[in-house]
Motif scaffolding. Sequence first.
Motif, mmCIF file in Angstrom:
data_model
loop_
_atom_site.group_PDB
_atom_site.id
_atom_site.type_symbol
_atom_site.label_atom_id
_atom_site.label_comp_id
_atom_site.label_asym_id
_atom_site.label_seq_id
_atom_site.Cartn_x
_atom_site.Cartn_y
_atom_site.Cartn_z
ATOM 1 N N THR B 193 0.843 -1.192 0.000
ATOM 2 C CA THR B 193 0.000 0.000 0.000
ATOM 3 C C THR B 193 0.879 1.244 0.000
ATOM 4 O O THR B 193 1.890 1.287 0.703
ATOM 5 C CB THR B 193 -0.940 0.003 1.222
ATOM 6 O OG1 THR B 193 -1.815 -1.131 1.134
ATOM 7 C CG2 THR B 193 -1.783 1.274 1.287
ATOM 8 N N SER B 194 0.498 2.220 -0.812
ATOM 9 C CA SER B 194 1.214 3.501 -0.857
ATOM 10 C C SER B 194 0.288 4.593 -0.339
ATOM 11 O O SER B 194 -0.865 4.689 -0.756
ATOM 12 C CB SER B 194 1.625 3.837 -2.291
ATOM 13 O OG SER B 194 2.501 2.868 -2.796
ATOM 14 N N ILE B 195 0.808 5.406 0.590
ATOM 15 C CA ILE B 195 0.019 6.524 1.114
ATOM 16 C C ILE B 195 0.863 7.797 1.076
ATOM 17 O O ILE B 195 2.089 7.741 0.915
ATOM 18 C CB ILE B 195 -0.440 6.277 2.580
ATOM 19 C CG1 ILE B 195 0.767 6.167 3.516
ATOM 20 C CG2 ILE B 195 -1.297 5.033 2.680
ATOM 21 C CD1 ILE B 195 0.404 6.163 4.999
ATOM 22 N N VAL B 196 0.187 8.943 1.202
ATOM 23 C CA VAL B 196 0.890 10.217 1.379
ATOM 24 C C VAL B 196 0.211 10.959 2.521
ATOM 25 O O VAL B 196 -1.009 10.968 2.620
ATOM 26 C CB VAL B 196 0.922 11.042 0.069
ATOM 27 C CG1 VAL B 196 -0.462 11.268 -0.510
ATOM 28 C CG2 VAL B 196 1.626 12.385 0.293
ATOM 29 N N PHE B 197 1.033 11.515 3.418
ATOM 30 C CA PHE B 197 0.447 12.253 4.545
ATOM 31 C C PHE B 197 1.329 13.427 4.940
ATOM 32 O O PHE B 197 2.503 13.497 4.578
ATOM 33 C CB PHE B 197 0.210 11.316 5.751
ATOM 34 C CG PHE B 197 1.460 10.773 6.382
ATOM 35 C CD1 PHE B 197 2.042 9.603 5.917
ATOM 36 C CD2 PHE B 197 2.063 11.429 7.452
ATOM 37 C CE1 PHE B 197 3.196 9.094 6.494
ATOM 38 C CE2 PHE B 197 3.218 10.926 8.053
ATOM 39 C CZ PHE B 197 3.786 9.757 7.565
ATOM 40 N N PHE B 207 7.694 10.404 14.122
ATOM 41 C CA PHE B 207 7.846 9.186 14.907
ATOM 42 C C PHE B 207 6.484 8.605 15.281
ATOM 43 O O PHE B 207 6.222 7.406 15.136
ATOM 44 C CB PHE B 207 8.672 9.485 16.167
ATOM 45 C CG PHE B 207 8.759 8.335 17.122
ATOM 46 C CD1 PHE B 207 9.567 7.243 16.839
ATOM 47 C CD2 PHE B 207 8.005 8.335 18.297
ATOM 48 C CE1 PHE B 207 9.644 6.175 17.714
ATOM 49 C CE2 PHE B 207 8.085 7.263 19.163
ATOM 50 C CZ PHE B 207 8.900 6.183 18.885
ATOM 51 N N LYS B 208 5.590 9.480 15.744
ATOM 52 C CA LYS B 208 4.230 9.024 16.105
ATOM 53 C C LYS B 208 3.523 8.440 14.878
ATOM 54 O O LYS B 208 2.812 7.444 14.974
ATOM 55 C CB LYS B 208 3.406 10.195 16.653
ATOM 56 C CG LYS B 208 3.713 10.496 18.112
ATOM 57 C CD LYS B 208 2.869 11.667 18.612
ATOM 58 C CE LYS B 208 3.444 12.207 19.907
ATOM 59 N NZ LYS B 208 2.995 13.574 20.186
ATOM 60 N N GLU B 259 -5.691 10.373 13.089
ATOM 61 C CA GLU B 259 -5.720 11.184 14.325
ATOM 62 C C GLU B 259 -4.507 12.104 14.426
ATOM 63 O O GLU B 259 -4.560 13.159 15.051
ATOM 64 C CB GLU B 259 -5.705 10.272 15.568
ATOM 65 C CG GLU B 259 -6.918 9.399 15.739
ATOM 66 C CD GLU B 259 -6.711 8.457 16.935
ATOM 67 O OE1 GLU B 259 -6.220 8.916 17.983
ATOM 68 O OE2 GLU B 259 -7.015 7.248 16.805
ATOM 69 N N ILE B 260 -3.382 11.664 13.845
ATOM 70 C CA ILE B 260 -2.104 12.357 13.995
ATOM 71 C C ILE B 260 -1.825 13.289 12.816
ATOM 72 O O ILE B 260 -1.311 14.394 12.988
ATOM 73 C CB ILE B 260 -0.954 11.313 14.114
ATOM 74 C CG1 ILE B 260 -1.155 10.455 15.363
ATOM 75 C CG2 ILE B 260 0.405 11.988 14.126
ATOM 76 C CD1 ILE B 260 -0.383 9.159 15.341
ATOM 77 N N ALA B 261 -2.177 12.829 11.612
ATOM 78 C CA ALA B 261 -1.809 13.558 10.391
ATOM 79 C C ALA B 261 -2.761 14.720 10.138
ATOM 80 O O ALA B 261 -3.915 14.695 10.549
ATOM 81 C CB ALA B 261 -1.822 12.604 9.206
#
Lengths: 283, 283
Positions: B193-197, B207-208, B259-261
């Motif tokens: 899977t490829s994602i971008v954030f 790190f999170k 939640e983080i991005a």
Amino acid sequence: MKKLTVAFQGELGAYSELAAREFFHANVEVAPRPVFEAVFAAVKSGKCQRGIIPIENSLAGSIHQNYDLLLRHRLHIVGEIKLRIVHTLIVNPGVKLSDVRSIYSHPQALAQCDRFIRGLKRARATPVYDTAGAVKMLKEEDIRDGAAIASAQAAADYGLKILKSGIESDHQNYTRFLILSKQKAPRAPHARTSIVFATRNVAGALFKSLSVFSLRDINLLKIESRPIQGRPWEYFFYLDFEGHAADPPCAKALDHLREIATSLRVLGSYEKGRDADGRIHKR
Amino acid sequence: MKKLTVAFQGELGAYSELAAREFFHANVEVAPRPVFEAVFAAVKSGKCQRGIIPIENSLAGSIHQNYDLLLRHRLHIVGEIKLRIVHTLIVNPGVKLSDVRSIYSHPQALAQCDRFIRGLKRARATPVYDTAGAVKMLKEEDIRDGAAIASAQAAADYGLKILKSGIESDHQNYTRFLILSKQKAPRAPHARTSIVFATRNVAGALFKSLSVFSLRDINLLKIESRPIQGRPWEYFFYLDFEGHAADPPCAKALDHLREIATSLRVLGSYEKGRDADGRIHKR
């Protein structure tokens, strides 16, 4: 005070020259080199006391060739400077905007000024190898129907005229430069450290590597990956963090990282760079 | 069976064409496009059912322009293929190695064959815009004192002769290509899977972000950072991991990452690619 000699890639008037003058103020003698490799070689041989190289641009991203050269050559990063890239339109004296049919510059500078160029109905972009090289060409060939896009410094260096300044589409255009030396930098109070490491190709290796910093509340500023030659789909990681490699938490983190990494090198700890606006430096 | 039309960047005979033929076997109609942007546009408009783009090379690194285009265009990654890059020396019929004075190819291909070229005393490297374009030029201008470096496929496409194969300095030379479509891929058993954030610019954010995968034993395959336009020194992170976005642990990890991005997009889940050796595909 004896002036430092600083090698940079490009012609006189290149943005790297401007960055060197911003960083060292008057205390510098600049030494142009044709390629980045020659900048590293000049510092290594002792011909120049310092080198300056661009490492990333806030629009275009990292200059990966220079990451590879940092790994290949055993020099120390001893400083950084973030220069706002202000592009200017430069012509021979007497040439008017309406005379301009060709606009010469490096393809990246042309792309960064595309909105301005599209607004000029009768001129077209013509890529050349270098921004300052375009200015030099205008002067040497006394081109009367062309203009160059380069730094204000380049106009001053070649005695040409600035028709318009700040023609870049996005003014949030910064380039970060690194200063290189054979010696380590003196201890800086507000330091940034650059390292390069490789890990075993196992699940969670990168996460574990980053955890050595996070567990000690050390702030990561940048991560960059580059392929390892001969080992497809394995990578070197270039990491920048806040703090000096000799600060106790950072030193502990690096010790910890050595347990996890297959290779680790500290490229340098150096004073965090200020942002500089590209003014003209007269010589 | 109706053939799929696949857009690729370059001339007929480009390594991208070869990769498309390896991936789709006979079941393909190739559609050359001049630039990568046009490959994305062809798929978006429906003119082509698929697109193929190179995303990283095991020697040169990532093709950053294509990372930026993946972000800009809302297409899905539906497959990948890793092609071993075998460079061949191609001439017009009857031309001998001793006749060759100029070797035409893309600068990167020339660099990858530098050892071979240095061994030829009387020939010098001449950069052109494209590997297959060099072969086309040889043929069209019936050049008798020149050779091109390109794929065996290019020699076959233009009916020229291969003088020597495997002339690259480092045989561990692979390019990973992505297949693009307007529709998501069907569920694959061995998925990548490829994602971008993007994250808030706070200590420990990266790190999170990675921890959401490590906490669930999800293997990270690649990380790449690209600058965010208008926000100097902030980055988009492109991450590849093992598993399908709909697999329970991966789906949970992505929920957690949301939640983080500050932004997150799944570029695609697709069958992990096989390694392919560049054979010639006759049409």
